[in-house]
Design a protein around this motif. Sequence first.
Motif, mmCIF file in Angstrom:
data_model
loop_
_atom_site.group_PDB
_atom_site.id
_atom_site.type_symbol
_atom_site.label_atom_id
_atom_site.label_comp_id
_atom_site.label_asym_id
_atom_site.label_seq_id
_atom_site.Cartn_x
_atom_site.Cartn_y
_atom_site.Cartn_z
ATOM 1 N N LEU A 1 128.215 60.789 -19.450
ATOM 2 C CA LEU A 1 129.663 60.940 -19.574
ATOM 3 C C LEU A 1 129.980 61.811 -20.779
ATOM 4 O O LEU A 1 130.725 62.777 -20.698
ATOM 5 C CB LEU A 1 130.334 59.573 -19.708
ATOM 6 C CG LEU A 1 131.834 59.594 -19.943
ATOM 7 C CD1 LEU A 1 132.555 60.192 -18.742
ATOM 8 C CD2 LEU A 1 132.339 58.204 -20.230
ATOM 9 N N GLU B 1 129.076 59.777 -15.617
ATOM 10 C CA GLU B 1 130.003 60.343 -14.640
ATOM 11 C C GLU B 1 129.227 60.545 -13.350
ATOM 12 O O GLU B 1 128.097 61.031 -13.370
ATOM 13 C CB GLU B 1 130.572 61.674 -15.125
ATOM 14 C CG GLU B 1 131.598 62.247 -14.162
ATOM 15 C CD GLU B 1 132.206 63.560 -14.625
ATOM 16 O OE1 GLU B 1 132.876 64.198 -13.791
ATOM 17 O OE2 GLU B 1 132.019 63.947 -15.789
ATOM 18 N N SER C 1 129.177 61.979 -9.227
ATOM 19 C CA SER C 1 129.765 62.954 -8.305
ATOM 20 C C SER C 1 129.097 62.804 -6.950
ATOM 21 O O SER C 1 127.915 62.448 -6.861
ATOM 22 C CB SER C 1 129.546 64.385 -8.804
ATOM 23 O OG SER C 1 130.264 64.615 -9.982
ATOM 24 N N GLU D 1 132.040 56.450 -14.116
ATOM 25 C CA GLU D 1 133.306 57.178 -14.170
ATOM 26 C C GLU D 1 133.272 58.283 -13.116
ATOM 27 O O GLU D 1 132.281 59.013 -13.021
ATOM 28 C CB GLU D 1 133.522 57.814 -15.547
ATOM 29 C CG GLU D 1 133.441 56.854 -16.710
ATOM 30 C CD GLU D 1 134.628 55.931 -16.849
ATOM 31 O OE1 GLU D 1 135.648 56.146 -16.162
ATOM 32 O OE2 GLU D 1 134.543 54.989 -17.654
ATOM 33 N N CYS E 1 135.588 61.549 -11.785
ATOM 34 C CA CYS E 1 136.721 62.431 -12.084
ATOM 35 C C CYS E 1 137.160 63.054 -10.756
ATOM 36 O O CYS E 1 136.424 63.842 -10.164
ATOM 37 C CB CYS E 1 136.279 63.493 -13.082
ATOM 38 S SG CYS E 1 137.632 64.435 -13.756
ATOM 39 N N THR F 1 141.672 53.354 -10.900
ATOM 40 C CA THR F 1 142.186 54.461 -11.697
ATOM 41 C C THR F 1 142.484 53.965 -13.100
ATOM 42 O O THR F 1 143.183 52.971 -13.279
ATOM 43 C CB THR F 1 143.456 55.056 -11.061
ATOM 44 O OG1 THR F 1 143.126 55.521 -9.747
ATOM 45 C CG2 THR F 1 144.000 56.211 -11.876
ATOM 46 N N LYS G 1 144.883 59.572 -16.139
ATOM 47 C CA LYS G 1 145.320 60.764 -15.405
ATOM 48 C C LYS G 1 145.538 61.897 -16.398
ATOM 49 O O LYS G 1 146.222 61.724 -17.406
ATOM 50 C CB LYS G 1 146.621 60.475 -14.663
ATOM 51 C CG LYS G 1 147.224 61.659 -13.947
ATOM 52 C CD LYS G 1 148.535 61.266 -13.283
ATOM 53 C CE LYS G 1 149.205 62.443 -12.620
ATOM 54 N NZ LYS G 1 150.487 62.062 -11.998
ATOM 55 N N LEU H 1 143.711 65.523 -12.650
ATOM 56 C CA LEU H 1 142.428 64.837 -12.564
ATOM 57 C C LEU H 1 142.673 63.362 -12.839
ATOM 58 O O LEU H 1 143.319 63.004 -13.828
ATOM 59 C CB LEU H 1 141.426 65.388 -13.584
ATOM 60 C CG LEU H 1 140.834 66.743 -13.252
ATOM 61 C CD1 LEU H 1 139.938 67.228 -14.396
ATOM 62 C CD2 LEU H 1 140.047 66.695 -11.950
ATOM 63 N N TRP I 1 140.818 59.766 -13.583
ATOM 64 C CA TRP I 1 139.574 59.110 -13.953
ATOM 65 C C TRP I 1 139.567 57.759 -13.260
ATOM 66 O O TRP I 1 140.478 56.963 -13.434
ATOM 67 C CB TRP I 1 139.460 58.948 -15.467
ATOM 68 C CG TRP I 1 139.039 60.214 -16.131
ATOM 69 C CD1 TRP I 1 139.832 61.088 -16.811
ATOM 70 C CD2 TRP I 1 137.717 60.763 -16.153
ATOM 71 N NE1 TRP I 1 139.086 62.154 -17.257
ATOM 72 C CE2 TRP I 1 137.781 61.974 -16.871
ATOM 73 C CE3 TRP I 1 136.489 60.360 -15.637
ATOM 74 C CZ2 TRP I 1 136.668 62.779 -17.091
ATOM 75 C CZ3 TRP I 1 135.377 61.164 -15.859
ATOM 76 C CH2 TRP I 1 135.473 62.356 -16.568
ATOM 77 N N GLU J 1 137.136 54.325 -12.448
ATOM 78 C CA GLU J 1 136.066 53.635 -13.153
ATOM 79 C C GLU J 1 135.590 52.418 -12.376
ATOM 80 O O GLU J 1 136.370 51.737 -11.719
ATOM 81 C CB GLU J 1 136.616 53.208 -14.514
ATOM 82 C CG GLU J 1 135.663 52.520 -15.427
ATOM 83 C CD GLU J 1 136.332 52.251 -16.761
ATOM 84 O OE1 GLU J 1 136.135 53.056 -17.688
ATOM 85 O OE2 GLU J 1 137.074 51.243 -16.855
#
Length: 192
Positions: free
Chosen positions: A69, A80, A82, A115, A117, A143, A146, A160, A162, A164
């Motif tokens: 992160l 983070e 993806s 996390e 994004c 969420t 922001k 975007l 965030w 979690e």
Amino acid sequence: MIRIARETDSAQLAAIYGWYVENTAVSFEYEAPTAQEFAGRIREILQTHPFLVYEEDGQLLGYAYAHPLIRRKACDWAVEVSIYIRRDVRGRGIGRALYEALENILQMQNICTLEACVAACDRESPYLTDSSIRFHTRMGYKTVGKMSDCGYKFGGWYHLLWMEKHIAERCAENKAMVPFPEIRDTVDWDCP
């Protein structure tokens, strides 16, 4: 099957991601990375964290990965995440399977917090739906922040969010984060 990404997967993975870069506001990149650039991303991530692919009949249908992160020692327990799924196979449970496998490995690494994004907007956009927000919500993400109008793409501004998810208890003295190469050979790859 789900397995660890290889640098030789980079052309297929770059094609999956490239579509999102060129046609959506899901990614804030303007130019899709080449296969060579993507191979470098795989190599860098695998030095510390998992990068997984979903393969079916020799074709890669999606991928998910985690990376630090923030590159500060105090944030070792947060990553983070993806995920990208080939657009013609979305809705088949591939994303859920990838994220579940990723979470299992991250727990082995003593990671506590995930996390994500996620791009968002307050208006109708031909370049962005709320499908990523809905997916992460179904996966247990909430969420937590922001960043408003921080990305400009296709002639419009995007936010975007965030999102979690906590996957382990945090305590006063957490176990050290275990780099992925140290547990790579202990992962149970009996995945769907």
